[in-house]
Enzyme design. Structure first.
Site, PDB file in Angstrom:
ATOM      1  N   SER A 214       0.831  -1.200   0.000  1.00  0.00           N
ATOM      2  CA  SER A 214       0.000   0.000   0.000  1.00  0.00           C
ATOM      3  C   SER A 214       0.866   1.251   0.000  1.00  0.00           C
ATOM      4  O   SER A 214       2.012   1.228   0.451  1.00  0.00           O
ATOM      5  CB  SER A 214      -0.858  -0.033   1.257  1.00  0.00           C
ATOM      6  OG  SER A 214      -1.296   1.244   1.623  1.00  0.00           O
TER       7      SER A 214
ATOM      8  N   TYR B 117      -0.392  -0.047  10.185  1.00  0.00           N
ATOM      9  CA  TYR B 117      -0.690  -0.764   8.943  1.00  0.00           C
ATOM     10  C   TYR B 117       0.457  -0.584   7.947  1.00  0.00           C
ATOM     11  O   TYR B 117       0.949  -1.548   7.366  1.00  0.00           O
ATOM     12  CB  TYR B 117      -1.997  -0.213   8.373  1.00  0.00           C
ATOM     13  CG  TYR B 117      -2.388  -0.669   6.988  1.00  0.00           C
ATOM     14  CD1 TYR B 117      -2.953  -1.921   6.783  1.00  0.00           C
ATOM     15  CD2 TYR B 117      -2.241   0.181   5.879  1.00  0.00           C
ATOM     16  CE1 TYR B 117      -3.351  -2.326   5.507  1.00  0.00           C
ATOM     17  CE2 TYR B 117      -2.640  -0.210   4.606  1.00  0.00           C
ATOM     18  CZ  TYR B 117      -3.194  -1.469   4.426  1.00  0.00           C
ATOM     19  OH  TYR B 117      -3.578  -1.862   3.165  1.00  0.00           O
TER      20      TYR B 117
ATOM     21  N   LYS C 198       2.876  -3.493   6.472  1.00  0.00           N
ATOM     22  CA  LYS C 198       3.012  -3.744   5.033  1.00  0.00           C
ATOM     23  C   LYS C 198       4.488  -3.626   4.628  1.00  0.00           C
ATOM     24  O   LYS C 198       4.987  -4.417   3.823  1.00  0.00           O
ATOM     25  CB  LYS C 198       2.159  -2.758   4.230  1.00  0.00           C
ATOM     26  CG  LYS C 198       0.662  -3.036   4.281  1.00  0.00           C
ATOM     27  CD  LYS C 198       0.276  -4.292   3.493  1.00  0.00           C
ATOM     28  CE  LYS C 198      -1.236  -4.512   3.427  1.00  0.00           C
ATOM     29  NZ  LYS C 198      -1.603  -5.793   2.785  1.00  0.00           N
TER      30      LYS C 198
END
Ligand SMILES: NC(=O)c1ccc[n+]([C@@H]2O[C@H](COP(=O)([O-])OP(=O)(O)OC[C@H]3O[C@@H](n4cnc5c(N)ncnc54)[C@H](O)[C@@H]3O)[C@@H](O)[C@H]2O)c1
Ligand SMILES: NC(=O)c1ccc[n+]([C@@H]2O[C@H](COP(=O)([O-])OP(=O)(O)OC[C@H]3O[C@@H](n4cnc5c(N)ncnc54)[C@H](O)[C@@H]3O)[C@@H](O)[C@H]2O)c1
Lengths: 323, 323
Positions: free
Chosen positions: A124, A148, A152
């Site tokens: 992402s 997050y 990732k």
């Protein structure tokens, strides 16, 4: 060949499954390889009906579930299961367990089987943040500002190392924000990037929690699915040691999105968007960059959508909304 | 206050312990805080004799060992325990367990205690690799080409996220290669960077496994220890969200190192260096960069050695070698 999609009951997973079943083959090393079995691993059961589909319903972070989902015939893995950004920020342990531990367990399962499958991992733009160069490159420094994004980024590093060591043949695709997603708002910080189009089109008001001039980097669901297939089909030699690719997207501001909606669906629809800023969302989305050098991705055959007007029209078609 | 050094029986750990005991205090938030207890955690027992020292002998990846080593009074942690580069490349599982899992378990222990201690984590230039800009910055993209580098990069990301969330007050120091290390050659790919000085000085031949023009980025043990103390004493507000600092070093080639040895110790000593290239070492060391922008580190009070000649002299003094 068996193909595995983790998060196979999710938004992208299910659409990808449908495309793969329709195609019936993957083009690997210049040969069309038949997909004999398509395993969909998810905590929820996938809503799909096809003799080739095998559902493995359970938690990816459970080794027994993983062992069920991957065997030596699993030549292609799309690893999509994840806890999204808002949720990983709210529940640190859950994000670490699914986004980090389960990703690692998946790679470890492949390493033990020693069959070096192709693995596409969806990362992402949340791996970026802080002070960025005017145009972001594939190798611009990672500086995630959310858990997050950190998880990732770690997944990317692990996939690269497992690939370098020959345990898997990995490809990391950094997805732009996917818009327009069908369905309901979710806990992702970028949920509004679909909501401000989807809700007004179905007659409901939707709030845009960021300033109108906030730039977003968008890819349609159709474009994303196509990129996932391209990612798995790519010849490993063309990626070499640079396993991470920023996918092409459209750079549009929140205001431009609503302008496109106005052009495509009219004033009454576009006027259903409200503009109340929410600090929690702005703090996360504000760190995501907007200008990208995706020349390498284009060379590798990845494409963006033609225009956001087109993206809205495609959504309306898929969702059977009359414009 | 209690201070913890993981890897406290190691090379830097033991020297740091000696300096801390000599100083007796750490300067935190403008106050001299007394070090009441210095815990040295390592798989081997530290050779040090001081009433303030408490040895915790065991494996960092064992939660019970960690629980013994950290309590709410542990206000400063130097996390040095690690499996070095050559070994982490040769034994993937060991590297992952110590460099990744144990680092995470340490951070997790702090999070559970909720006392947000200062944590200095020693990272490495091995987090870089591939095509680099002419001058490396703190925020140049990570591109590790070894499992050790990947594990250190992941440690950096975790420490940054744990800091952002307020679980710890972390500082990542990317150490140059430490030279001249006393003792014996070890499994680190950079072991020769000490060996080609240390061995000839004690009358033994030593091989340089890389080309003479290979650039190295070096810091002396004294310089490194000083940097660790500076790292823990730094005011968190001065680091802000940028938790990672590349420490200043000297950029010298292998040939220049041996020239310095020739100047300081004479031809007979310098001629004990042989030049047989070893591919395994060159592959790793060749990806490490040589030109650095360390202006931010200097602003934060970190310093490099004055010259490599001085470094050799300091080593000779510490090791009681007559020049
Ligand atoms: N949609 C986007 O805008 C976007 C952008 C960038 C990256 N991505 C990434 O693309 C991937 C797919 O995204 P999506 O939009 O389809 O997300 P989604 O939330 O719709 O799908 C993820 C699926 O993973 C499943 N899942 C979560 N935890 C699991 C676990 N422990 N075990 C098994 N399954 C589990 C969920 O049930 C869900 O069905 C994710 O990795 C996401 O991070 C998406
Ligand atoms: N010396 C250098 O050139 C250099 C360069 C860059 C980074 N570093 C980093 O600095 C730190 C200290 O380096 P050093 O040169 O003192 O290394 P070292 O090998 O001398 O010390 C590391 C210590 O960690 C201990 N250790 C290893 N695994 C352990 C475990 N599971 N549990 C408990 N203890 C364990 C070892 O026994 C050893 O005493 C390391 O993190 C290293 O990666 C060193």
């Amino acid at each position: 060949m068996n193909v595995l999609i983790t998060g196979g009951a999710g938004f992208l997973g299910l659409q990808l499954a449908r495309l793969l079943l329709k195609r019936g083959t993957l083009n690997l090393d210049g040969k069309a390889v038949t997909i004999d079995r398509l395993t969909l691993l998810d905590v929820v059961a996938p809503q799909i009906d096809d003799a080739r589909v095998r559902a493995v319903t359970g938690d990816l972070s459970d080794p027994a579930v993983l062992a069920q989902a991957i065997d030596r015939d699993t030549g292609a893995i799309f690893h999509l299961a994840a806890v999204v950004s808002g949720q990983a920020e709210a529940d640190f342990d859950l994000g670490m367990r699914v986004n980090l531990d389960a990703s690692r367990a998946l790679l470890e399962t492949c390493r033990q089987l020693a069959h070096a499958p192709r693995v596409v991992f969806t990362s992402s733009v949340a791996v970026y943040g802080g002070k960025l160069p005017p145009v972001v490159q594939d190798d611009t420094a990672l500086n995630p500002q959310s858990s997050y994004g950190v998880q990732k980024a770690i997944g990317e590093l692990l996939l690269s190392d497992y690939s370098r060591r020959g345990f898997v043949d990995g490809r990391v695709l950094r997805l732009p924000t996917i818009s327009v997603r069908p369905g309901k708002p979710n806990a992702a910080a970028s949920s509004f990037a679909s909501g401000i189009i989807r809700e007004p089109l179905s007659g409901v008001a939707a709030n845009c929690p960021v300033a109108p001039e906030t730039p977003l980097w968008l890819l349609s669901p159709r474009g994303a699915i196509q990129a996932l297939v391209n990612g798995i089909e790519l010849d490993g030699a063309r990626i070499g040691n640079r396993r991470v690719v920023n996918l092409p997207g459209l750079s549009v501001t929140a205001a431009q999105m609503v302008e496109a909606l106005r052009r495509v669906a009219g004033d009454a629809v576009a006027d259903r968007v409200t503009w109340e800023r929410e600090e929690r969302i702005e703090k996360i989305v504000g760190t995501w960059p907007a200008a990208w050098d995706v020349s390498r991705a284009r060379e590798l055959g990845f494409e963006s959508d033609a225009s956001f007007d087109d993206v809205i029209r495609a959504y309306a078609e898929d969702a059977a909304v009359k414009l």
